[in-house]
Design an enzyme around this catalytic site. Structure first.
Site, PDB file in Angstrom:
ATOM      1  N   PHE A  37       0.857  -1.191   0.000  1.00  0.00           N
ATOM      2  CA  PHE A  37       0.000   0.000   0.000  1.00  0.00           C
ATOM      3  C   PHE A  37       0.890   1.237   0.000  1.00  0.00           C
ATOM      4  O   PHE A  37       1.661   1.461   0.925  1.00  0.00           O
ATOM      5  CB  PHE A  37      -0.942   0.057   1.217  1.00  0.00           C
ATOM      6  CG  PHE A  37      -1.841   1.261   1.136  1.00  0.00           C
ATOM      7  CD1 PHE A  37      -2.982   1.236   0.338  1.00  0.00           C
ATOM      8  CD2 PHE A  37      -1.526   2.444   1.802  1.00  0.00           C
ATOM      9  CE1 PHE A  37      -3.792   2.364   0.216  1.00  0.00           C
ATOM     10  CE2 PHE A  37      -2.334   3.567   1.684  1.00  0.00           C
ATOM     11  CZ  PHE A  37      -3.466   3.528   0.892  1.00  0.00           C
TER      12      PHE A  37
ATOM     13  N   ASP B 217       9.165   2.714   2.060  1.00  0.00           N
ATOM     14  CA  ASP B 217       8.016   3.559   2.378  1.00  0.00           C
ATOM     15  C   ASP B 217       7.779   3.453   3.883  1.00  0.00           C
ATOM     16  O   ASP B 217       7.263   2.450   4.375  1.00  0.00           O
ATOM     17  CB  ASP B 217       6.782   3.083   1.591  1.00  0.00           C
ATOM     18  CG  ASP B 217       5.542   3.906   1.910  1.00  0.00           C
ATOM     19  OD1 ASP B 217       5.563   4.670   2.895  1.00  0.00           O
ATOM     20  OD2 ASP B 217       4.539   3.772   1.182  1.00  0.00           O
TER      21      ASP B 217
ATOM     22  N   LYS C 230       2.398  11.217   7.074  1.00  0.00           N
ATOM     23  CA  LYS C 230       1.578  11.006   8.265  1.00  0.00           C
ATOM     24  C   LYS C 230       2.096  11.797   9.484  1.00  0.00           C
ATOM     25  O   LYS C 230       1.922  13.002   9.512  1.00  0.00           O
ATOM     26  CB  LYS C 230       1.427   9.511   8.535  1.00  0.00           C
ATOM     27  CG  LYS C 230       0.621   8.856   7.398  1.00  0.00           C
ATOM     28  CD  LYS C 230      -0.017   7.547   7.759  1.00  0.00           C
ATOM     29  CE  LYS C 230      -1.082   7.184   6.727  1.00  0.00           C
ATOM     30  NZ  LYS C 230      -0.749   6.093   5.841  1.00  0.00           N
TER      31      LYS C 230
HETATM   32  C1  LIG Z   1      -1.004   6.084   4.347  1.00  0.00           C
HETATM   33  C2  LIG Z   1       0.089   5.526   3.530  1.00  0.00           C
HETATM   34  C3  LIG Z   1       0.413   6.081   2.278  1.00  0.00           C
HETATM   35  C4  LIG Z   1      -0.389   7.167   1.625  1.00  0.00           C
HETATM   36  O1  LIG Z   1      -0.434   8.334   2.368  1.00  0.00           O
HETATM   37  P1  LIG Z   1      -1.569   9.414   2.035  1.00  0.00           P
HETATM   38  O2  LIG Z   1      -1.185  10.592   2.874  1.00  0.00           O
HETATM   39  O3  LIG Z   1      -2.877   8.811   2.448  1.00  0.00           O
HETATM   40  O4  LIG Z   1      -1.509   9.693   0.586  1.00  0.00           O
HETATM   41  C5  LIG Z   1       1.498   5.539   1.605  1.00  0.00           C
HETATM   42  N1  LIG Z   1       2.205   4.533   2.114  1.00  0.00           N
HETATM   43  C6  LIG Z   1       1.920   3.975   3.305  1.00  0.00           C
HETATM   44  C7  LIG Z   1       2.760   2.859   3.820  1.00  0.00           C
HETATM   45  C8  LIG Z   1       0.838   4.439   4.046  1.00  0.00           C
HETATM   46  O5  LIG Z   1       0.523   3.859   5.196  1.00  0.00           O
END
Ligand SMILES: *Cc1c(COP(=O)(O)O)cnc(C)c1O
Length: 413
Positions: free
Chosen positions: A147, A232, A263
């Site tokens: 994700f 990520d 985040k």
């Molecule tokens: C939440 C998340 C994203 C995307 O972040 P947004 O601010 O919602 O675009 C990307 N990678 C990971 C691992 C995430 O948990």
């Protein structure tokens, strides 16, 4: 037409969203009005313990005094400047995020998805300019179950049918391998591979923790093949898993070439995300190649600087480890027959429910009735990710309610 005034109660809010909002979420029926620390209050005056923290964006809890003070101060100075000019927060923010992460250069964006898009663009251009990959042939190896956000390119390499269906055509160039299997990554390498791009722990996929040594093995493979390793850390970073970054669990030998953050980087106050990397990789971007109107705005940078200061100095990594261990052992001690596995690291915890029991959402609804907010990750995993500032007494309070709810589930058979 109704207007959303403060005395509009829960059902009216639900109706407003139903009538006028897009239906791209399926939230629990609670309407939050305010928050302090790990606790929120809804429009009816009910209090809830938040054990989701906006998917780790609220690592510092709600209304943290230092963050609110920094935001207020900056609100009264300047909030946004054109990137055609400099502002006095961006330079210090760049230095501080480099110091925090141990990388040489930073590029600010807003959402996590934008940071991932930035990393993808960086890796592709690096491949063409530095590695000599043939035009438009770059490949970035990703993991199944990933994700990384919701843009059209990112969902192109999702393996979740719901994230993709109806949104094609898809962006090519993202071969997929099973998560946690380093030899599959090596087997997928071609002369066109420019990067390996993975989450160190797959959170959305149900808190999937790879075996120790996986990240280090990826590091070695990427070094051997002259390929960028990009993690990520948008959800797992900034102390969520008990280390400042989840990859540090395997030590400095697992250090990637670049990392995506988001985040909690904005303290749960403002959206700000980033890619940090080596100078060599970052320097593929020249003026005009990439950007964002709000990326690096002084308001977000000012708040983020305080958030990063707290990550460095407030012992949140240790706190996450300690509270996570306490929480996990209490969950284990319940011995609920419905539970298949309890996993995770630090305060990122997944409770997987056996298939013959109700779905994870059923449990989340029970918890909500008891004053605890959390969310399912995939259908069968309850995700617990409370703010890192959560008190031990709050966890104990929650467990007094979580335990009976877990035990009350009956099999569908
Ligand atoms: C939440 C998340 C994203 C995307 O972040 P947004 O601010 O919602 O675009 C990307 N990678 C990971 C691992 C995430 O948990």
């Amino acid at each position: 037409m109704a207007s959303a005034t403060q005395d509009t109660k829960t059902s009216e809010h639900l109706q407003l969203n139903e009538c006028f909002g897009a239906h791209n979420y399926h939230p629990l029926p609670v309407v939050i009005e305010s928050g302090k620390g790990a606790w929120v209050t809804d429009v009816e005056g009910n209090k809830y313990l938040d054990m989701l923290s906006a998917y780790s964006a609220l690592n510092f809890g709600y209304s943290h005094e230092r963050l609110i003070a920094a935001a207020t101060k900056q609100l009264n100075k300047v909030t946004l400047t054109s990137r055609a000019f400099h502002n006095d927060q961006l330079g210090p923010w760049c230095r501080e995020i480099c110091e925090l992460t141990g990388f040489e250069a930073a590029l600010p964006m807003n959402s996590g998805a934008e940071a991932c898009e930035t990393a993808i663009k960086m890796a592709r251009k690096w491949g063409y300019e530095k590695k000599g990959v043939a035009k438009n042939q770059a490949e970035i190896i990703c993991a199944k179950g990933n994700f990384h956000g919701r843009t059209t390119t990112i969902i192109s390499f999702s393996t979740d049918e719901q994230y993709k269906a109806g949104f094609g055509p898809y962006t090519p160039g993202f071969p997929l391998v099973p998560f946690g299997d380093a030899s599959a990554v090596e087997a997928a390498m071609t002369k066109n591979t420019v990067a390996v791009f993975v989450e160190p722990i797959q959170a959305e996929s149900g808190i999937l923790v790879p075996k120790d040594g996986y990240l280090k093995a990826l590091r070695d493979i990427c070094t051997k093949h002259n390929v960028l390793l990009i993690f990520d850390e948008i959800q797992t970073g900034l102390c969520r898993t008990g280390d400042r970054f989840a990859w540090q669990h395997e030590g400095e030998d697992a250090r990637p070439d670049a990392m995506c953050l988001g985040k909690a980087l904005g303290g749960g106050v403002l959206p700000i995300s980033a890619v940090v990397s080596s100078r060599e990789a970052m320097d593929v971007f020249h003026p005009g190649d990439h950007g964002s109107t709000f990326g690096g705005n002084p308001l977000a940078c000012a708040v983020s600087r305080v958030a990063m200061d707290m990550i460095r100095n407030d012992g949140l990594d240790e706190r996450s480890r300690e509270m996570g261990a306490h929480f996990k052992s209490k969950l284990q001690a319940v011995g609920a027959p419905a539970v298949k596995e309890i996993r995770g690291r630090g305060l990122l915890i997944g409770v997987q429910i056996k298939p013959e029991y109700p779905k994870a959402r059923w449990f989340c609804e029970r918890f909500m009735a008891e004053g605890i907010l959390c969310k399912d990750a995939h259908e069968d995993v309850i995700r617990f990710a409370p703010p890192l500032i959560i008190e031990k007494s709050d966890i104990d309070w929650a467990m007094d309610r979580i335990a009976p709810a877990l035990l009350s589930a009956k099999t569908n058979k």
